[in-house]
Scaffold this active site. Structure first.
Site, short mmCIF file in Angstrom:
data_model
loop_
_atom_site.label_atom_id
_atom_site.label_comp_id
_atom_site.label_asym_id
_atom_site.label_seq_id
_atom_site.Cartn_x
_atom_site.Cartn_y
_atom_site.Cartn_z
N SER A 1 0.79 -1.16 0.17
CA SER A 1 -0.03 -0.03 -0.02
C SER A 1 0.92 1.13 0.03
O SER A 1 1.84 1.19 0.54
CB SER A 1 -0.92 -0.09 1.22
OG SER A 1 -1.39 1.16 1.61
N TYR B 1 -1.87 -1.23 10.90
CA TYR B 1 -2.11 -1.70 9.58
C TYR B 1 -0.74 -1.24 8.90
O TYR B 1 -0.40 -2.32 7.83
CB TYR B 1 -3.27 -1.14 8.88
CG TYR B 1 -3.60 -1.28 7.41
CD1 TYR B 1 -3.72 -2.53 7.04
CD2 TYR B 1 -3.38 -0.22 6.61
CE1 TYR B 1 -3.82 -2.70 5.64
CE2 TYR B 1 -3.48 -0.42 5.17
CZ TYR B 1 -3.82 -1.81 4.79
OH TYR B 1 -3.81 -1.99 3.29
N LYS C 1 2.25 -4.07 6.49
CA LYS C 1 2.58 -3.89 5.42
C LYS C 1 4.02 -3.50 5.11
O LYS C 1 4.65 -4.70 4.19
CB LYS C 1 1.92 -2.60 4.57
CG LYS C 1 0.25 -2.89 4.37
CD LYS C 1 0.01 -4.00 3.38
CE LYS C 1 -1.60 -4.27 3.52
NZ LYS C 1 -1.79 -5.64 2.67
#
Ligand code: NAD
Ligand code: UDP
Length: 330
Positions: A123, A147, A151
């Protein structure tokens, strides 16, 4: 065969369809945490093809091992994961376990069964607050929430695997802001529960489920004061996975690409375009900035164009129209 994890999710279902339409054979799995089996049926219907689908969980290696045992897997496209920023702040261990431990479980099975190609859903969040835009792949990385950290950790794990095994090949695809839906209206973004992202919230407001949209700040240093993002049509994004797969089938090592359009649109641009192409009202009120939001994020997608021969083609109008076509009668 290509194993698609998180296949019934938003991006997974569009990519599965693109793979099948390109003549690829796939196997899908999901635990239906944030999706339903409807998307699997829709992909079968739209492609006119059948494929094996399993209910399996990244955290339960036995459920995944059955898939590796029963199929001849050449590569994995790994979408499965949790993706709500706010939830990740509230439940960091859930995110670390699901996304990171889950990916390690998947990689151990890939190692055991000799599968050495993986496309990973990363992302633009790994760029943190970029000092300048457009963002290139070699910009520094940082994260502001669990989050995003999952990643970045997973990217690191995949880089380490490639160091340890020179035959391994990985594409780290850093998505910007995927919106839109397949033109059939049969697959699209259908999150379980209250959505966090702008487009699903615009849709819920247009449907009257939410009374008004909250615009998170109109005092950013941007042309109209609202946040600017690089919105990319999910079908363009799906095509980017095919291009990345072709690349890692030819070349080992780590390949990192931004998947975005290179154009930035504001919250007001989205509201205005959505209201006008769909002829609906999107009432809104301006609220304070959302904690952790960055003013302006958009990609430099040149590397993907040069190395993969891929570029986004669809315009914001298509994105707004197809998003609405998918949800308006649901
Ligand atoms: P999604 O929630 O629609 O799809 C993810 C799928 O993974 C869901 O169907 C969910 O049920 C499944 N899943 C979650 N945990 C699982 C587990 N433990 N085992 C099996 N299945 C599991 O999300 P999406 O928008 O399609 O995103 C796909 C991937 O792309 C995610 O990894 C996400 O973090 C990443 N990504 C998404 C965006 C975005 O804005 N949509 C942006 C950047 C990156
Ligand atoms: N946003 C907003 N209202 C909402 C949801 C989002 O104004 O209800 C804004 C947000 O501040 C950001 C942009 O819309 O500028 C995109 O937010 P989203 O959560 O979709 O993506 P991300 O922040 O991850 O880029």
């Amino acid at each position: 065969m290509i194993l698609v994890t998180g296949m019934s999710g938003y991006i997974g279902s569009h990519t599965a369809l693109a793979l099948l339409n390109a003549g690829r054979e796939i196997i899908g799995f999901d635990n239906f945490y944030n999706s339903t089996a409807e998307a699997v049926e829709a992909v079968k219907k739209l492609s006119g093809k059948d494929f094996p689908f399993y209910t399996a969980d990244l955290r339960d290696p036995d459920s995944m091992e059955k898939i590796f045992k029963e199929n001849n897997i050449d590569a994995v496209i790994h979408f499965a994961g949790l993706k709500a920023v706010g939830e990740s702040v509230a439940k960091p261990l859930l995110y670390y376990e699901n996304n990171i431990s889950g990916t390690v479980n998947l990689l151990k099975l890939m190692e055991k069964y000799g599968v050495k190609r993986l496309v990973f859903s990363s992302s633009a969040t790994v760029y943190g607050e970029p000092k300048t835009v457009p963002i290139k792949e070699d910009f520094p990385n940082s994260t502001t929430n669990p989050y995003g950290s999952t990643k970045l950790y997973i990217e690191g794990i995949l880089k380490d695997v490639c160091v340890s095994d020179k035959d391994f090949s990985v594409a780290l695809l850093r998505y910007f802001n995927p919106i839109g839906a397949h033109e059939s209206g049969l697959i699209g973004e259908n999150p379980n529960g209250i959505p966090n992202n702008l487009m699903p919230r615009i849709c819920q407001t247009a449907k009257g489920i939410m009374k008004e949209l909250t615009v998170f700040g109109d005092d950013y240093p941007t042309p109209d004061g609202t946040g600017v993002r690089d919105y990319i049509h999910v079908c363009d994004l799906a095509d980017g996975h095919l291009a990345a797969l072709n690349k890692i089938e030819k070349e080992s090592g780590v390949h990192i690409y931004n998947l975005g359009t290179g154009k930035g649109y504001s919250v007001y641009d989205l509201i205005r375009t959505f209201a006008s192409v769909n002829n609906v009202d999107v009432p809104y009120k301006v609220c304070p900035r959302r904690a952790g939001d960055v003013p302006v994020v958009y990609a430099d997608p040149t590397k993907a164009k040069e190395e993969l021969g891929w570029e986004a083609k669809r315009e914001l109008e298509d994105m707004c129209k197809s998003s609405w076509d998918f949800v308006k009668d649901k």
